[in-house]
Design an enzyme around this catalytic site. Structure first.
Site, mmCIF file in Angstrom:
data_model
loop_
_atom_site.group_PDB
_atom_site.id
_atom_site.type_symbol
_atom_site.label_atom_id
_atom_site.label_comp_id
_atom_site.label_asym_id
_atom_site.label_seq_id
_atom_site.Cartn_x
_atom_site.Cartn_y
_atom_site.Cartn_z
ATOM 1 N N ASP A 12 0.799 -1.230 0.000
ATOM 2 C CA ASP A 12 0.000 0.000 0.000
ATOM 3 C C ASP A 12 0.830 1.276 0.000
ATOM 4 O O ASP A 12 0.329 2.347 0.354
ATOM 5 C CB ASP A 12 -0.969 0.035 1.188
ATOM 6 C CG ASP A 12 -1.941 -1.133 1.197
ATOM 7 O OD1 ASP A 12 -2.642 -1.311 0.196
ATOM 8 O OD2 ASP A 12 -1.968 -1.878 2.200
ATOM 9 N N HIS A 46 -3.645 -2.194 -6.470
ATOM 10 C CA HIS A 46 -2.810 -1.044 -6.792
ATOM 11 C C HIS A 46 -3.712 0.063 -7.327
ATOM 12 O O HIS A 46 -4.140 0.031 -8.482
ATOM 13 C CB HIS A 46 -1.744 -1.439 -7.814
ATOM 14 C CG HIS A 46 -0.811 -2.502 -7.312
ATOM 15 N ND1 HIS A 46 0.164 -3.076 -8.105
ATOM 16 C CD2 HIS A 46 -0.691 -3.097 -6.098
ATOM 17 C CE1 HIS A 46 0.839 -3.969 -7.397
ATOM 18 N NE2 HIS A 46 0.319 -4.003 -6.179
#
Length: 454
Positions: A12, A46
């Site tokens: 992340d 993503h």
């Protein structure tokens, strides 16, 4: 030169937005020929936001898709045909014409099926409050089954033969049912139909494809998850069944006859985050409230999205575990101005005394890694540094802490929010943040060299 993009944290950190920017055409740079996925599978998330406001969470497609850059799923990927079809439909709804036409898949790539996902979730439920923080997508089950039954593990190439695939899917279902009990998954015929449809709509390739792809121009290798979750280097048992370092991409380059021809780009953000349980020494619950994230939140299987101040020992450990980085991409550089209490921890306090660095071990030494996990769970941050709200003070601090130059800076979610030599004309280190970002400092020159912090 090719570029390998790897997250130096727990995931992340912004790999998707970095890859998206690298793939935007630039008049001063050769166009990117492909995004190559080299680890993980459909569990990736993503997030990419376009300048016109579209958002997609890339899982198997490369994060350069909005720029029309093709994706290659290498033989190191775990491919989920059903999840891929869902992702393709969402991309099409966002205006990407025929997303599957942009995709090539190595026939040797292992398949993730609904049986893997169902077994994964059954095991995680059985752990109760001792969950590992799995994504619930069957990635670990896919890897474990392939290790235990390599000849029977289904591959992308098997999708062209209903007979071979039926045998493998039936064996897979029966073995996993025997291991964990009845599976909440569709019948074999339904899985078979989905997998053969996948073979009809994507281009399956052999081992000769990637070398040719790399000869045509620069490629971006897009990693998944983060180094601190690596199967060998991460803090067991809160890890993934995947090699999350640069190793997979370097293996593919070597197989293609082009070893050591890529820039190794490590991605960090200005504060440290992780999804679910496991060590996060610098955790500060106030940060999650002060810096809300629209695309990261509580996951049914992963658990809570947690935030802490920048953890220097953990990230330095990641750099060392990777065998070094050439450069850094720093994201969330707008955060220090929004939350001025952000800072860096350069060490820990533990019951065994101060800890300035996380000791490395032979990869895969799980007993050592588990003991390290227990120590980190009892550690508290120490030796603070507060760079303030100036983003350049942060890039200086992070560059010094990890002994690597910062070549891409991100002040927001879109490609227009990026600056630096990898994001625009080579005008030195940084001519200043994008319009609307905090004011910068004069241009600085920088040279890249392999850093091995820690």
């Amino acid at each position: 030169m090719h570029t390998i993009v790897v997250d130096l944290g727990y995931g992340d950190a912004g790999k998707g937005t970095v890859v998206d920017r690298l793939c935007v055409p630039r008049p001063d740079a050769a166009p990117v020929t492909a995004v190559i996925r080299f680890n993980g599978g459909a569990q990736a998330a993503h997030n990419v936001v376009t300048t016109d406001g579209r958002h997609h969470s890339f899982a198997q497609f490369g994060s350069g898709t909005f720029s029309g850059v093709p994706t290659h799923l290498s033989h190191l990927m775990l491919v989920d045909p059903l999840a891929l079809a869902t992702e393709a439909r969402h991309l099409a709804s966002l205006g990407v014409p025929d997303p599957l036409a942009l995709l090539t898949v190595d026939r040797r790539a292992r398949l993730t099926t609904p049986y893997h996902a169902a077994a994964n979730r059954a095991r995680e439920r059985a752990r109760g409050t001792a969950r590992h923080g799995s994504c619930g997508m069957g990635i670990g089950e896919t890897a474990a089954y392939a290790l235990a039954h390599p000849a029977d593990a289904p591959t992308a190439g098997d999708c062209t033969s209903r007979t071979a695939l039926r045998r493998k899917l039936t064996l897979l279902r029966d073995r996993l049912t025997a291991a964990v009990g009845p599976l909440d998954a569709p019948p074999v015929d339904a899985c078979l139909d989905a997998c053969t449809a996948f073979a009809d709509h994507v281009t399956l390739v052999d081992e000769t494809h990637l070398p040719g792809l790399l000869r045509r121009g620069p490629a971006v290798f897009e990693g998944a998850q983060g180094v601190l979750l690596d199967e060998g280097h991460g803090f067991h048992p809160y890890t993934t069944w995947s090699t999350t370092t640069f190793d997979g991409a370097e293996t593919l380059l070597a197989e293609a006859g082009r070893p050591h021809t890529a820039l190794r780009l490590g991605v960090v953000r200005t504060y440290t985050t992780r999804h679910g349980p496991g060590p996060l020494v610098t955790e500060d619950p106030a940060l999650a409230a002060a810096l809300p994230e629209p695309h990261n939140g509580h996951g049914r299987w992963q658990g809570a999205f947690r935030a802490g101040h920048f953890d220097v020992p953990a990230h330095a450990y990641a750099v060392a575990a990777c065998g070094g980085v050439d450069a850094l991409a720093v994201t969330h550089l707008d955060a220090p101005a929004r939350h001025r209490a952000l800072r860096l921890a350069h060490g820990y306090r533990t019951p065994d005394g101060p800890m300035d660095r996380i000791p490395a071990a032979r990869p895969g030494h799980l007993r050592h890694q588990q003991a390290l996990t227990e120590r980190l769970l009892s550690a508290r941050p120490d030796r603070w540094q507060t760079p303030g709200s100036d983003p350049h003070a942060w890039t200086d601090a992070l560059s010094a802490a990890l002994s690597a130059p910062v070549l891409l800076e991100s002040y927001g979610p879109t490609a227009a929010d990026k600056a630096g030599p990898l994001a625009g004309p080579p005008r030195g280190f940084l001519a200043g943040p994008p319009a609307g970002s905090p004011a910068g400092t004069p241009t600085r020159a920088v040279s890249a060299g392999r850093a091995t912090a820690g």
